[in-house]
Design a protein around this motif. Structure first.
Motif, short mmCIF file in Angstrom:
data_model
loop_
_atom_site.label_atom_id
_atom_site.label_comp_id
_atom_site.label_asym_id
_atom_site.label_seq_id
_atom_site.Cartn_x
_atom_site.Cartn_y
_atom_site.Cartn_z
N VAL A 259 13.34 -28.16 -54.69
CA VAL A 259 12.47 -28.94 -55.58
C VAL A 259 12.98 -30.38 -55.57
O VAL A 259 14.08 -30.65 -56.06
N LEU A 260 12.19 -31.28 -54.99
CA LEU A 260 12.62 -32.69 -54.89
C LEU A 260 12.18 -33.47 -56.13
O LEU A 260 11.30 -33.03 -56.88
N ASP A 266 5.10 -28.70 -62.52
CA ASP A 266 4.39 -27.48 -62.92
C ASP A 266 4.20 -26.57 -61.71
O ASP A 266 4.37 -25.35 -61.79
N LEU A 267 3.84 -27.20 -60.59
CA LEU A 267 3.70 -26.42 -59.35
C LEU A 267 5.06 -25.81 -58.98
O LEU A 267 5.14 -24.63 -58.61
N ALA A 268 6.11 -26.61 -59.08
CA ALA A 268 7.45 -26.12 -58.71
C ALA A 268 7.84 -24.92 -59.57
O ALA A 268 8.36 -23.91 -59.06
N ALA A 269 7.57 -25.00 -60.88
CA ALA A 269 7.92 -23.89 -61.78
C ALA A 269 7.11 -22.65 -61.43
O ALA A 269 7.63 -21.52 -61.41
N PHE A 300 12.67 -29.48 -64.84
CA PHE A 300 12.23 -28.33 -64.05
C PHE A 300 12.71 -27.03 -64.71
O PHE A 300 11.94 -26.08 -64.88
N THR A 301 13.98 -26.99 -65.09
CA THR A 301 14.56 -25.77 -65.66
C THR A 301 13.79 -25.35 -66.91
O THR A 301 13.47 -24.17 -67.11
N GLU A 434 4.58 -24.43 -51.18
CA GLU A 434 4.24 -23.00 -51.18
C GLU A 434 5.54 -22.20 -51.30
O GLU A 434 6.62 -22.74 -51.09
N VAL A 435 5.39 -20.92 -51.63
CA VAL A 435 6.56 -20.06 -51.64
C VAL A 435 6.98 -19.77 -50.20
O VAL A 435 6.14 -19.81 -49.29
N PRO A 436 8.27 -19.46 -49.99
CA PRO A 436 8.70 -19.15 -48.62
C PRO A 436 7.92 -17.98 -48.02
O PRO A 436 7.72 -17.92 -46.80
#
Ligand code: NAP
Length: 476
Positions: A259-260, A266-269, A300-301, A434-436
């Motif tokens: 996560v940069l 919100d997308l990252a979470a 983020f957390t 996207e997710v891995p």
């Protein structure tokens, strides 16, 4: 909702049911209730299955192979709920996941049916160089004589479909050794394929003592290819015992989500939660480490913990449940051990963290030391450790620091940084925003380093592995 009959299933040698006195009992990881039994086989049936697969037979036409695969897809879709319930019963995965898995397996059948119809030949004109002459060289793909597929527990249907459907499309007979933890779905799937018209000689399904069945099959010189999906330890053992034959090894993973500081948080979470907790965290490509640039770590957390609270863990048959059990209590105990170790080394649990039987709730952990066991080796469950990184270079270094190299995800709005990540990560896949685990069932898939030998699966690539190229040339 839950099936109330206990299944009594046979193994299949070339389409013929084999019932025996020796049974394997499968229990539901959630409550320990028996779900079914499987009659196991010995080396006698192993030899019969090999001989039947290699016996001379009229090959199936492309049309026949495609028709069988497409009919199987239709039948699977009609029986979607029955299969989803069966996977939930033997794997403890919640119905949301197992219904999704049926859709994926159905895609595998759909794409394999399409590929079966596609001509795979190439033509090379020979008069294109001063050394050439007026000839043409043509290629054609011929099926291998016999493939052995060994599959893991975590996607009891889709992992099996990813090996059996390409074999059918290629016209290659296959012997399947599914996981002893989730054999019932695999056997029901084989029955569905026979019902869809697959000749018995094209598929056997065998379970039994390791030395007499899996080990014996791996070593048998009549098998051309072992396609294995499972853990690194067993994969490397197979590589050391298989002898002179083709190998496809799809092994473990330890995938990062990076996560940069320019990311949509919100997308990252959302991606962190989906990647870490879907399928009870038991995906080879699950997010197993979340690497967050320092400036956005706190925000983020906070958002991730809020998101993670929505992932309700419990009875796999309850429609409200989104995280069922892990595969068994031993796995949940292992997750508890690696979590407790990290806590003892200074990590803090922000959510979850206490197992109950085979249930392990979505767990968010912060301040995790970079050398904690859950960071350096694969933990197969809903653990989401967060690690702070200084910058993208540090994130790439941490991401590349484990023995694995399967997949990865990067959350950023900056194209230049996305490209830097694609170039720097030593993995089989990089998914931006996207997710891995994102893929479609016919795209190339597979890892490097301890995640695999770099030979891809996915319907198209798997068909290539299950065939050999012959060339012939003609004066032209
Ligand atoms: P596993 O313990 O390695 O077992 C996989 C399969 O190998 C099972 O069918 C098992 O049979 C069989 N096996 C065990 N010992 C063997 C031997 N000596 N020779 C031949 N076969 C043997 O893996 P798992 O715990 O079921 O699955 C989880 C692992 O799979 C994780 O590491 C995950 O990352 C990996 N995985 C990788 C991918 C990928 O595409 N890269 C996808 C999914 C899962 P028994 O059940 O009878 O022991």
């Amino acid at each position: 909702m839950r099936p109330d009959t206990i299944l009594e299933l046979p193994c299949y040698v070339a389409g013929k049911a084999v019932h025996s006195e020796t049974k394997l009992t499968v229990r539901c990881p959630y409550d320990g209730c028996p779900v079914g039994t499987v009659s196991t086989v010995t080396s006698v049936e192993v030899d019969k299955a090999i001989e039947a697969a290699l016996a001379p037979a009229v090959p199936l036409t492309r049309y026949e192979r495609s028709t069988i695969l497409d009919r199987a897809r239709q039948m699977l879709e009609e029986r979607r709920e029955e299969f989803a319930l069966l996977i939930s019963s033997e794997a403890g995965l919640c119905l949301r996941e197992t219904r999704y898995e049926i859709g994926r397996a159905s895609d595998v059948l759909r794409f394999a049916a399409i590929e079966a119809l596609r001509d795979d030949g190439q033509i090379f004109s020979c008069d294109i160089s001063p050394q050439g002459k007026a000839r043409k060289i043509f290629t054609l793909r011929e099926p291998l004589s016999l493939v052995l597929a060994i599959t893991p527990f975590n996607h009891p249907l889709n992992q099996v479909a990813h090996k059996v459907a390409p074999a059918i499309a290629a016209g290659t007979p296959i012997i399947l050794k599914p996981s002893a933890k989730t054999p019932l779905t695999a056997i029901r799937f084989a029955e569905l394929l026979y019902e869809a018209g697959l000749p018995g000689r094209m598929l056997s399904v065998l379970l039994g003592p390791g030395e007499e069945v899996a080990e014996r099959l791996v070593k048998d010189p009549r098998i051309d290819l072992v396609t294995f999906t499972g853990g690194e330890r067993v994969g490397k053992h197979i590589a050391s015992t298989a002898g002179y034959k083709r190998l496809v090894l799809e092994l473990g993973g330890n995938d990062p989500l990076i996560v940069l500081d320019d990311a949509d948080l919100d997308l990252a979470a959302h991606l962190a939660a989906e990647g870490s907790f879907r399928n009870s965290g038991q995906r080879c490509t699950a997010v197993k480490r979340i690497l967050v640039e320092q400036p956005v770590l706190e925000e983020f957390t906070k958002r991730f913990v809020e998101k993670a609270k929505n992932y309700r863990c419990g009875d796999p048959f309850d429609p409200e449940t989104v995280v069922g059990t892990v595969i068994d209590e031993a796995s949940a105990t292992y997750l508890q051990t690696v979590l407790d170790e990290a806590v003892a080394a200074g990590a803090q649990v922000l959510l979850g963290g206490q197992r109950e039987g085979a249930l392990f709730p979505p767990t968010v952990i912060t301040n995790v030391p970079r050398d904690a066991r859950m960071i350096v080796s694969e933990s197969f469950g809903p653990l989401a450790p967060i690690i702070a990184v200084r910058d993208l270079a540090d994130a790439i270094a941490v991401a590349n620091s484990t023995a694995y190299g399967l997949s990865s995800g990067v959350v950023t709005t900056n194209m230049n940084r996305a490209i830097e990540a694609v170039k720097g990560l030593r993995v089989g896949t990089v998914n931006i925003n996207e997710v891995p685990g994102y893929r479609i069932e016919n795209s190339p898939f597979g890892g490097i380093k301890d995640s695999g030998l770099g030979i891809k699966e996915g319907v198209v690539e798997a068909i290539k592995c299950m065939t050999t190229v012959k060339t012939f040339s003609l004066p032209w």
